[in-house]
Design a protein around this motif. Structure first.
Motif, PDB file in Angstrom:
ATOM      1  N   ASN A 152       0.818  -1.225   0.000  1.00  0.00           N
ATOM      2  CA  ASN A 152       0.000   0.000   0.000  1.00  0.00           C
ATOM      3  C   ASN A 152       0.850   1.272   0.000  1.00  0.00           C
ATOM      4  O   ASN A 152       0.405   2.314   0.481  1.00  0.00           O
ATOM      5  CB  ASN A 152      -0.975   0.012   1.201  1.00  0.00           C
ATOM      6  CG  ASN A 152      -2.189  -0.857   0.969  1.00  0.00           C
ATOM      7  OD1 ASN A 152      -2.616  -1.048  -0.173  1.00  0.00           O
ATOM      8  ND2 ASN A 152      -2.738  -1.419   2.039  1.00  0.00           N
ATOM      9  N   ASP A 153       2.050   1.199  -0.558  1.00  0.00           N
ATOM     10  CA  ASP A 153       2.931   2.378  -0.634  1.00  0.00           C
ATOM     11  C   ASP A 153       3.434   2.522  -2.068  1.00  0.00           C
ATOM     12  O   ASP A 153       4.435   1.912  -2.460  1.00  0.00           O
ATOM     13  CB  ASP A 153       4.102   2.209   0.334  1.00  0.00           C
ATOM     14  CG  ASP A 153       4.928   3.479   0.495  1.00  0.00           C
ATOM     15  OD1 ASP A 153       4.946   4.294  -0.461  1.00  0.00           O
ATOM     16  OD2 ASP A 153       5.567   3.654   1.548  1.00  0.00           O
ATOM     17  N   ARG A 154       2.728   3.310  -2.857  1.00  0.00           N
ATOM     18  CA  ARG A 154       3.080   3.495  -4.269  1.00  0.00           C
ATOM     19  C   ARG A 154       4.443   4.145  -4.434  1.00  0.00           C
ATOM     20  O   ARG A 154       5.245   3.756  -5.297  1.00  0.00           O
ATOM     21  CB  ARG A 154       2.017   4.348  -4.963  1.00  0.00           C
ATOM     22  CG  ARG A 154       2.300   4.523  -6.446  1.00  0.00           C
ATOM     23  CD  ARG A 154       1.504   5.643  -7.066  1.00  0.00           C
ATOM     24  NE  ARG A 154       1.630   5.662  -8.521  1.00  0.00           N
ATOM     25  CZ  ARG A 154       2.673   6.128  -9.180  1.00  0.00           C
ATOM     26  NH1 ARG A 154       3.707   6.641  -8.511  1.00  0.00           N
ATOM     27  NH2 ARG A 154       2.711   6.091 -10.500  1.00  0.00           N
ATOM     28  N   GLU A 155       4.735   5.150  -3.634  1.00  0.00           N
ATOM     29  CA  GLU A 155       5.993   5.890  -3.778  1.00  0.00           C
ATOM     30  C   GLU A 155       7.190   4.984  -3.556  1.00  0.00           C
ATOM     31  O   GLU A 155       8.206   5.094  -4.267  1.00  0.00           O
ATOM     32  CB  GLU A 155       6.019   7.078  -2.817  1.00  0.00           C
ATOM     33  CG  GLU A 155       5.029   8.175  -3.180  1.00  0.00           C
ATOM     34  CD  GLU A 155       5.130   9.373  -2.268  1.00  0.00           C
ATOM     35  OE1 GLU A 155       5.976   9.337  -1.338  1.00  0.00           O
ATOM     36  OE2 GLU A 155       4.372  10.339  -2.455  1.00  0.00           O
ATOM     37  N   HIS A 156       7.090   4.090  -2.580  1.00  0.00           N
ATOM     38  CA  HIS A 156       8.205   3.177  -2.331  1.00  0.00           C
ATOM     39  C   HIS A 156       8.411   2.233  -3.514  1.00  0.00           C
ATOM     40  O   HIS A 156       9.546   1.974  -3.932  1.00  0.00           O
ATOM     41  CB  HIS A 156       7.964   2.370  -1.059  1.00  0.00           C
ATOM     42  CG  HIS A 156       9.138   1.544  -0.645  1.00  0.00           C
ATOM     43  ND1 HIS A 156       9.037   0.227  -0.291  1.00  0.00           N
ATOM     44  CD2 HIS A 156      10.463   1.853  -0.573  1.00  0.00           C
ATOM     45  CE1 HIS A 156      10.237  -0.249   0.003  1.00  0.00           C
ATOM     46  NE2 HIS A 156      11.119   0.712  -0.157  1.00  0.00           N
ATOM     47  N   LEU A 157       7.301   1.735  -4.066  1.00  0.00           N
ATOM     48  CA  LEU A 157       7.414   0.857  -5.230  1.00  0.00           C
ATOM     49  C   LEU A 157       8.054   1.595  -6.397  1.00  0.00           C
ATOM     50  O   LEU A 157       8.923   1.046  -7.097  1.00  0.00           O
ATOM     51  CB  LEU A 157       6.033   0.333  -5.625  1.00  0.00           C
ATOM     52  CG  LEU A 157       5.987  -0.545  -6.876  1.00  0.00           C
ATOM     53  CD1 LEU A 157       6.844  -1.798  -6.704  1.00  0.00           C
ATOM     54  CD2 LEU A 157       4.546  -0.925  -7.209  1.00  0.00           C
ATOM     55  N   GLU A 158       7.654   2.826  -6.598  1.00  0.00           N
ATOM     56  CA  GLU A 158       8.220   3.616  -7.688  1.00  0.00           C
ATOM     57  C   GLU A 158       9.722   3.793  -7.504  1.00  0.00           C
ATOM     58  O   GLU A 158      10.501   3.699  -8.466  1.00  0.00           O
ATOM     59  CB  GLU A 158       7.531   4.979  -7.748  1.00  0.00           C
ATOM     60  CG  GLU A 158       7.812   5.755  -9.010  1.00  0.00           C
ATOM     61  CD  GLU A 158       6.873   6.936  -9.172  1.00  0.00           C
ATOM     62  OE1 GLU A 158       6.704   7.401 -10.310  1.00  0.00           O
ATOM     63  OE2 GLU A 158       6.308   7.382  -8.155  1.00  0.00           O
ATOM     64  N   SER A 159      10.155   4.008  -6.269  1.00  0.00           N
ATOM     65  CA  SER A 159      11.593   4.177  -6.007  1.00  0.00           C
ATOM     66  C   SER A 159      12.362   2.889  -6.285  1.00  0.00           C
ATOM     67  O   SER A 159      13.514   2.929  -6.717  1.00  0.00           O
ATOM     68  CB  SER A 159      11.815   4.627  -4.560  1.00  0.00           C
ATOM     69  OG  SER A 159      11.544   3.575  -3.638  1.00  0.00           O
ATOM     70  N   LEU A 160      11.721   1.733  -6.035  1.00  0.00           N
ATOM     71  CA  LEU A 160      12.390   0.462  -6.320  1.00  0.00           C
ATOM     72  C   LEU A 160      12.627   0.297  -7.815  1.00  0.00           C
ATOM     73  O   LEU A 160      13.692  -0.169  -8.239  1.00  0.00           O
ATOM     74  CB  LEU A 160      11.554  -0.702  -5.782  1.00  0.00           C
ATOM     75  CG  LEU A 160      11.396  -0.783  -4.261  1.00  0.00           C
ATOM     76  CD1 LEU A 160      10.522  -1.963  -3.869  1.00  0.00           C
ATOM     77  CD2 LEU A 160      12.757  -0.890  -3.581  1.00  0.00           C
ATOM     78  N   PHE A 161      11.646   0.652  -8.621  1.00  0.00           N
ATOM     79  CA  PHE A 161      11.829   0.577 -10.068  1.00  0.00           C
ATOM     80  C   PHE A 161      12.901   1.551 -10.549  1.00  0.00           C
ATOM     81  O   PHE A 161      13.633   1.257 -11.490  1.00  0.00           O
ATOM     82  CB  PHE A 161      10.504   0.854 -10.783  1.00  0.00           C
ATOM     83  CG  PHE A 161       9.649  -0.369 -10.967  1.00  0.00           C
ATOM     84  CD1 PHE A 161      10.050  -1.384 -11.827  1.00  0.00           C
ATOM     85  CD2 PHE A 161       8.451  -0.505 -10.285  1.00  0.00           C
ATOM     86  CE1 PHE A 161       9.268  -2.516 -12.015  1.00  0.00           C
ATOM     87  CE2 PHE A 161       7.655  -1.636 -10.465  1.00  0.00           C
ATOM     88  CZ  PHE A 161       8.070  -2.639 -11.325  1.00  0.00           C
ATOM     89  N   GLU A 162      12.994   2.694  -9.910  1.00  0.00           N
ATOM     90  CA  GLU A 162      13.989   3.685 -10.322  1.00  0.00           C
ATOM     91  C   GLU A 162      15.403   3.263 -10.000  1.00  0.00           C
ATOM     92  O   GLU A 162      16.357   3.691 -10.663  1.00  0.00           O
ATOM     93  CB  GLU A 162      13.674   5.025  -9.650  1.00  0.00           C
ATOM     94  CG  GLU A 162      12.413   5.694 -10.184  1.00  0.00           C
ATOM     95  CD  GLU A 162      12.032   6.929  -9.399  1.00  0.00           C
ATOM     96  OE1 GLU A 162      12.690   7.181  -8.347  1.00  0.00           O
ATOM     97  OE2 GLU A 162      11.094   7.637  -9.807  1.00  0.00           O
ATOM     98  N   THR A 163      15.567   2.409  -8.984  1.00  0.00           N
ATOM     99  CA  THR A 163      16.912   2.002  -8.556  1.00  0.00           C
ATOM    100  C   THR A 163      17.289   0.592  -9.009  1.00  0.00           C
ATOM    101  O   THR A 163      18.392   0.137  -8.724  1.00  0.00           O
ATOM    102  CB  THR A 163      17.026   2.092  -7.021  1.00  0.00           C
ATOM    103  OG1 THR A 163      15.973   1.335  -6.409  1.00  0.00           O
ATOM    104  CG2 THR A 163      16.940   3.544  -6.566  1.00  0.00           C
TER     105      THR A 163
END
Length: 462
Positions: free
Chosen positions: A212-223
């Motif tokens: 339930n944390d979209r921002e964290h998932l987005e950061s994983l894809f970015e890194t």
């Protein structure tokens, strides 16, 4: 089944107080004393179960072959079941509110399932070691029930289904790493209750996100540029029946597509919560879907499916196909029971009715729990009763880790068992077909009795 009436200790009206250290210590001592008393009563009333456990321990470590079924000081041993009721070897009767952790949807003696099994046994035989007519019938029915599944393959458990789905993702994308989420459970060797478990396969290839944390998932894809798939439950089942926020789930779908990864939706547990699964309820379009538990009509089964071009990874007509083994993948009994169950028993209408009953139960329990440490989460006919210091609904497993009161959870389990209600010690409830509103009201009454009896211990902490 005899209902034991709770002794009134205090009002069940909600309230909030702040506990200082001394009060908290006193409360802990009270809970430990109550637990000790409950455990003694449990032991005295279940000598045959204790004897059965000791006998089993001679041949199996801890007398156990499935960890989640173990309870201290020893697990109850069930002798038989009928409908939505169970009887243990000491003769006690229980209303079954676990439903085999969602897999026992059809109860313990459904006649349509029984007839399908006997018919398959008599007319077709068992384990033909060849293609049979039953497997295509069940596959066709599942594809029609879940529109995102164009092709599928059977296996023997949800664990296998998820392993095979991830192998498809790795083969198709040429990447290796997989994003899963803290608190997620995707099978016996794919558990993430508290990070990557010691027996999780490929421990070096997992990237853990926050549910339930979209921002964290987005950061994983970015890194990370080597992510083959994101695997997620639309409601974390074993993780506490924590519903996924629809916006979060749709973000999983869009972010996976954006970064060239596959969106794998684990519906092993949740596919029973709506006629087309939670993917249908929430308008999701997963690349791959995994199924299991109840779809075998009470027998062991798993399935993984999705778009045709993805499932070609396992098409033996393709020279580059991956091998897919499994002696019992198309067992005639399982195929027949699964088809009978979905086509004649758990029809879309029956699905809606059972989940509406579950919604009713959850709403009634939430009303009783208001203003206390008791919190109920879930979707439809599957839910979990939590005990959290602040009494706030959890969004992710980190909330449970930080705020849970395990002593209350265990005491509540003893309370329910004593009164003839079979639930999971972790607080999970899963309704079986055949459960009535009268059954629901009996459980609600028992829960209300617990809240009244332990009103002081259930006061919120701030």
């Amino acid at each position: 089944m005899t209902e034991i009436t709770a002794t009134t200790k205090a009002s069940s009206t909600g309230g909030t107080i702040a506990l200082n250290g001394a009060q908290s210590t006193k409360m802990g001592l009270t809970l430990n004393k109550e637990l000790a008393t409950a455990e003694i009563s449990y032991t005295l009333k279940n000598p045959a179960s204790e004897a059965a456990h000791k006998a089993a321990s001679e041949f199996m470590p801890g007398g156990n072959t499935r960890s989640v079924l173990y309870n201290r000081p020893f697990p109850l041993c069930m002798g038989n079941g009928k409908g939505n009721r169970l009887w243990d070897v000491d003769g006690h009767e229980y209303l079954d509110f676990i439903g085999e952790m969602t897999a026992g949807l059809y109860g313990h003696s459904n006649e349509i399932i029984r007839d399908a099994l006997f018919s398959a046994f008599d007319q077709h035989g068992v384990n033909l070691g060849a293609h049979n007519l039953q497997e295509a019938k069940l596959a066709s029915l599942l594809c029609s029930r879940f529109p995102s599944i164009e092709h599928l393959r059977f296996c023997n458990s949800g664990t296998e289904a998820n392993l095979y789905a991830l192998s498809v993702a790795r083969k198709v994308t040429g990447k290796r790493k997989v994003v899963a989420f803290n608190g997620g459970y995707h099978g016996g060797v794919l558990g993430f209750a508290h990070g990557v478990s010691e027996n999780t396969v490929d421990p070096g290839y997992w990237i853990l996100g926050t549910y339930n944390d979209r921002e964290h998932l987005e950061s994983l894809f970015e890194t990370h540029d080597d992510i083959a798939a994101v695997i997620v439950e639309a409601m974390q089942g074993a993780g506490g029946c924590l519903p996924g926020e629809i916006s979060f789930l749709r973000s999983v779908q869009s972010l996976a597509a954006k970064h060239g990864a596959l969106f794998v939706l684990d519906e092993v547990m949740t596919s029973r919560l709506y006629p087309s699964g939670l993917q249908g309820k929430y308008d999701l379009q997963p690349d791959l879907t995994t199924l299991g538990k109840y779809i075998g009509g009470g027998l062991a089964i798993g399935a993984f499916g999705g778009r045709t071009e993805l499932l070609q990874t396992y098409d033996p007509r393709q020279s580059s196909a991956l091998p897919h083994s499994g002696t019992f993948n198309n067992n005639t009994l399982t195929m027949a029971a699964g088809y009978a169950g979905l086509s004649q028993v758990y029809t879309p209408q029956a699905n809606l009715e059972l989940n509406a009953l579950g919604d009713s139960l959850r709403i009634k329990l939430q009303a009783i729990a208001k203003g206390t440490k008791m919190v109920i989460t879930g979707v439809g006919a599957v839910m979990t009763i939590h005990f959290l210091r602040h009494g706030m609904p959890p969004l992710r497993t980190e909330d449970l880790d930080k705020h849970s009161v395990p002593e209350l959870k265990r005491l509540f389990w003893f309370w329910c068992i004593e009164r003839g209600y079979w639930i999971a010690e972790r607080g999970m409830i899963s309704l079986l077909l055949g459960t009535t509103m009268q059954d629901i009201d009996l459980l609600v009454k028992a829960v209300d009795g617990f809240v009244i009896q332990y009103r002081t211990e259930l006061e919120l902490e701030i």
